[in-house]
Design a protein around this motif. Structure first.
Motif, PDB file in Angstrom:
ATOM      1  N   UNK A  76     -11.780   4.652   3.032  1.00  0.00           N
ATOM      2  CA  UNK A  76     -11.902   3.539   2.108  1.00  0.00           C
ATOM      3  C   UNK A  76     -10.802   2.516   2.434  1.00  0.00           C
ATOM      4  N   UNK A  77     -11.191   1.331   2.802  1.00  0.00           N
ATOM      5  CA  UNK A  77     -10.205   0.315   3.162  1.00  0.00           C
ATOM      6  C   UNK A  77     -10.173  -0.793   2.109  1.00  0.00           C
ATOM      7  N   UNK A  78      -9.072  -1.520   2.070  1.00  0.00           N
ATOM      8  CA  UNK A  78      -8.959  -2.618   1.112  1.00  0.00           C
ATOM      9  C   UNK A  78      -8.422  -3.865   1.791  1.00  0.00           C
ATOM     10  N   UNK A  79      -8.789  -4.999   1.226  1.00  0.00           N
ATOM     11  CA  UNK A  79      -8.238  -6.290   1.617  1.00  0.00           C
ATOM     12  C   UNK A  79      -7.888  -7.038   0.342  1.00  0.00           C
ATOM     13  N   UNK A  80      -6.656  -7.475   0.249  1.00  0.00           N
ATOM     14  CA  UNK A  80      -6.191  -8.144  -0.963  1.00  0.00           C
ATOM     15  C   UNK A  80      -5.581  -9.492  -0.595  1.00  0.00           C
ATOM     16  N   UNK A 110       8.928   0.649   4.879  1.00  0.00           N
ATOM     17  CA  UNK A 110       7.600   1.136   4.493  1.00  0.00           C
ATOM     18  C   UNK A 110       7.135   0.487   3.192  1.00  0.00           C
ATOM     19  N   UNK A 111       5.890   0.062   3.192  1.00  0.00           N
ATOM     20  CA  UNK A 111       5.258  -0.541   2.012  1.00  0.00           C
ATOM     21  C   UNK A 111       4.113   0.355   1.575  1.00  0.00           C
ATOM     22  N   UNK A 112       4.183   0.818   0.340  1.00  0.00           N
ATOM     23  CA  UNK A 112       3.110   1.626  -0.230  1.00  0.00           C
ATOM     24  C   UNK A 112       2.531   0.895  -1.436  1.00  0.00           C
ATOM     25  N   UNK A 113       1.215   0.766  -1.452  1.00  0.00           N
ATOM     26  CA  UNK A 113       0.529   0.103  -2.557  1.00  0.00           C
ATOM     27  C   UNK A 113      -0.266   1.156  -3.325  1.00  0.00           C
ATOM     28  N   UNK A 114      -0.093   1.201  -4.638  1.00  0.00           N
ATOM     29  CA  UNK A 114      -0.812   2.178  -5.453  1.00  0.00           C
ATOM     30  C   UNK A 114      -2.014   1.537  -6.131  1.00  0.00           C
ATOM     31  N   UNK A 115      -3.070   2.325  -6.286  1.00  0.00           N
ATOM     32  CA  UNK A 115      -4.306   1.889  -6.925  1.00  0.00           C
ATOM     33  C   UNK A 115      -4.648   2.896  -8.021  1.00  0.00           C
ATOM     34  N   UNK A 124      -3.114  -2.498  -9.563  1.00  0.00           N
ATOM     35  CA  UNK A 124      -2.504  -2.493  -8.241  1.00  0.00           C
ATOM     36  C   UNK A 124      -1.006  -2.731  -8.391  1.00  0.00           C
ATOM     37  N   UNK A 125      -0.196  -1.926  -7.679  1.00  0.00           N
ATOM     38  CA  UNK A 125       1.257  -2.068  -7.803  1.00  0.00           C
ATOM     39  C   UNK A 125       1.950  -1.731  -6.491  1.00  0.00           C
ATOM     40  N   UNK A 126       3.131  -2.276  -6.331  1.00  0.00           N
ATOM     41  CA  UNK A 126       4.022  -1.935  -5.220  1.00  0.00           C
ATOM     42  C   UNK A 126       4.706  -0.622  -5.578  1.00  0.00           C
ATOM     43  N   UNK A 127       4.421   0.439  -4.825  1.00  0.00           N
ATOM     44  CA  UNK A 127       4.975   1.757  -5.131  1.00  0.00           C
ATOM     45  C   UNK A 127       6.293   2.006  -4.414  1.00  0.00           C
ATOM     46  N   UNK A 128       6.859   0.977  -3.807  1.00  0.00           N
ATOM     47  CA  UNK A 128       8.103   1.149  -3.039  1.00  0.00           C
ATOM     48  C   UNK A 128       9.185   0.159  -3.473  1.00  0.00           C
ATOM     49  N   UNK A 129       9.192  -0.160  -4.756  1.00  0.00           N
ATOM     50  CA  UNK A 129      10.272  -0.978  -5.325  1.00  0.00           C
ATOM     51  C   UNK A 129      10.541  -2.272  -4.558  1.00  0.00           C
ATOM     52  N   UNK A 130       9.481  -3.033  -4.318  1.00  0.00           N
ATOM     53  CA  UNK A 130       9.660  -4.353  -3.713  1.00  0.00           C
ATOM     54  C   UNK A 130       9.581  -4.410  -2.205  1.00  0.00           C
ATOM     55  N   UNK A 131       9.339  -3.279  -1.555  1.00  0.00           N
ATOM     56  CA  UNK A 131       9.281  -3.287  -0.090  1.00  0.00           C
ATOM     57  C   UNK A 131       8.043  -4.011   0.437  1.00  0.00           C
ATOM     58  N   UNK A 137       4.346 -14.683   0.250  1.00  0.00           N
ATOM     59  CA  UNK A 137       5.229 -15.826   0.259  1.00  0.00           C
ATOM     60  C   UNK A 137       6.231 -15.713  -0.876  1.00  0.00           C
ATOM     61  N   UNK A 138       7.236 -16.570  -0.870  1.00  0.00           N
ATOM     62  CA  UNK A 138       8.318 -16.481  -1.852  1.00  0.00           C
ATOM     63  C   UNK A 138       7.847 -16.635  -3.290  1.00  0.00           C
ATOM     64  N   UNK A 139       6.759 -17.402  -3.504  1.00  0.00           N
ATOM     65  CA  UNK A 139       6.299 -17.671  -4.863  1.00  0.00           C
ATOM     66  C   UNK A 139       4.952 -17.027  -5.174  1.00  0.00           C
ATOM     67  N   UNK A 140       4.698 -15.924  -4.535  1.00  0.00           N
ATOM     68  CA  UNK A 140       3.415 -15.245  -4.763  1.00  0.00           C
ATOM     69  C   UNK A 140       3.650 -13.756  -4.986  1.00  0.00           C
ATOM     70  N   UNK A 141       2.725 -13.128  -5.672  1.00  0.00           N
ATOM     71  CA  UNK A 141       2.756 -11.697  -5.899  1.00  0.00           C
ATOM     72  C   UNK A 141       1.338 -11.158  -5.927  1.00  0.00           C
ATOM     73  N   UNK A 142       1.211  -9.847  -5.937  1.00  0.00           N
ATOM     74  CA  UNK A 142      -0.139  -9.265  -5.937  1.00  0.00           C
ATOM     75  C   UNK A 142      -0.316  -8.192  -7.000  1.00  0.00           C
ATOM     76  N   UNK A 143       0.769  -7.763  -7.659  1.00  0.00           N
ATOM     77  CA  UNK A 143       0.665  -6.692  -8.646  1.00  0.00           C
ATOM     78  C   UNK A 143      -0.039  -7.169  -9.911  1.00  0.00           C
ATOM     79  N   UNK A 144      -0.903  -6.310 -10.448  1.00  0.00           N
ATOM     80  CA  UNK A 144      -1.586  -6.677 -11.680  1.00  0.00           C
ATOM     81  C   UNK A 144      -2.859  -5.890 -11.880  1.00  0.00           C
ATOM     82  N   UNK A 145      -3.608  -6.286 -12.906  1.00  0.00           N
ATOM     83  CA  UNK A 145      -4.883  -5.644 -13.230  1.00  0.00           C
ATOM     84  C   UNK A 145      -6.028  -6.417 -12.586  1.00  0.00           C
TER      85      UNK A 145
END
Length: 266
Positions: A76-80, A110-115, A124-131, A137-145
């Protein structure tokens, strides 16, 4: 008497030895049982985290788009992709296994993303404390519902409806054009980003103008009325922290001013 005392002492000593042996055996037996139970528990497989179902998931206001696809060998692959302030964005992709995607193998970065499953989709969350910041980019993020969009509200479906609208509008088939666009605002408003929302409102507003429907025209453009009432300098000043966004907002306001003027002329 001495011989009798010796015999009594030997009997008592033998009983104590026997009791000690029984007690030691019992403790050893309990220890073996406890050890065996612990071993059994540690060997039990860890519960698997549900992997998101194949499909598209969107954030509220559409700033994040998550596509979950079927890859090779059943993976199962993802693209975000997500959009932040001033045109900054995030782009991540990888393989999801047991609710986790590992995007690189370097222990230092290492970057781990949790689902995690939710009632409406996936968190979706960053499971590696910001890694995972290096993927943004500096003003973007991806964590959320991220939620399953309503019927006809996926990015592909919205794009297809807008293309059909344009074809009908260019042919001056305004009634048909309205049928392609109006359902998007009624069903998909919660998952449209601000740029798509304003473009659709302006397109639909001018369509209602051609259909001589003043009330529908004004109500469609109402969310843009405040922005249209500000002059360009005020808008640029308000968005001075994000020059790219400022230009987009000015263009949005200009289109709304023209269309509102036409609607009010009916």
């Amino acid at each position: 008497v001495v011989i009798l005392a010796i015999l009594i002492y030997q009997e008592v000593h033998m009983k104590r030895t026997l009791l000690s042996w029984v007690f030691a055996s019992l403790c050893a037996s309990m220890g073996v049982v406890a050890t065996s139970h612990a071993t059994m528990k540690s060997s039990e497989p860890k519960p698997k985290i549900a992997t998101p179902k194949i499909g598209q998931y969107l954030t509220e206001r559409g700033w994040g788009v998550l596509d979950v696809l079927q890859g090779k060998e059943g993976k199962r692959i993802f693209r975000l992709n997500s959009l932040g302030t001033n045109g900054h964005s995030c782009t991540l992709e990888g393989v999801i296994e047991n609710g986790i995607a590992i995007l690189n193998d370097d222990p230092a970065t290492v970057c781990k993303v949790s689902f995690a499953p939710t009632p409406f989709g996936v968190a979706v969350a960053d499971a590696t404390n910001g890694m995972c910041r290096s993927y943004c980019g500096a003003r973007a993020g991806f964590e959320g519902s991220y939620s399953v969009p309503a019927l006809g509200c996926s990015t592909q479906a919205v794009r297809a409806s807008r293309e059909k609208f344009k074809q009908a509008y260019d042919k001056k088939q305004y009634a048909e054009a309205e049928l392609y666009l109006s359902p998007i605002l009624s069903r998909c408003a919660i998952t449209l980003d601000q740029w798509a929302d304003s473009d659709i409102r302006n397109d639909l507003g001018i369509t209602y103008f051609h259909l001589k429907n003043k009330s529908a025209c004004l109500s469609t453009l109402a969310p843009l009325a405040k922005l249209a009432g500000d002059d360009d300098a005020t808008i640029k000043d308000e968005y001075s922290y994000a020059p790219s966004d400022a230009e987009g907002m000015v263009n949005m306001a200009k289109a709304a001013r023209v269309n509102l003027k036409k609607c009010n002329s009916l």
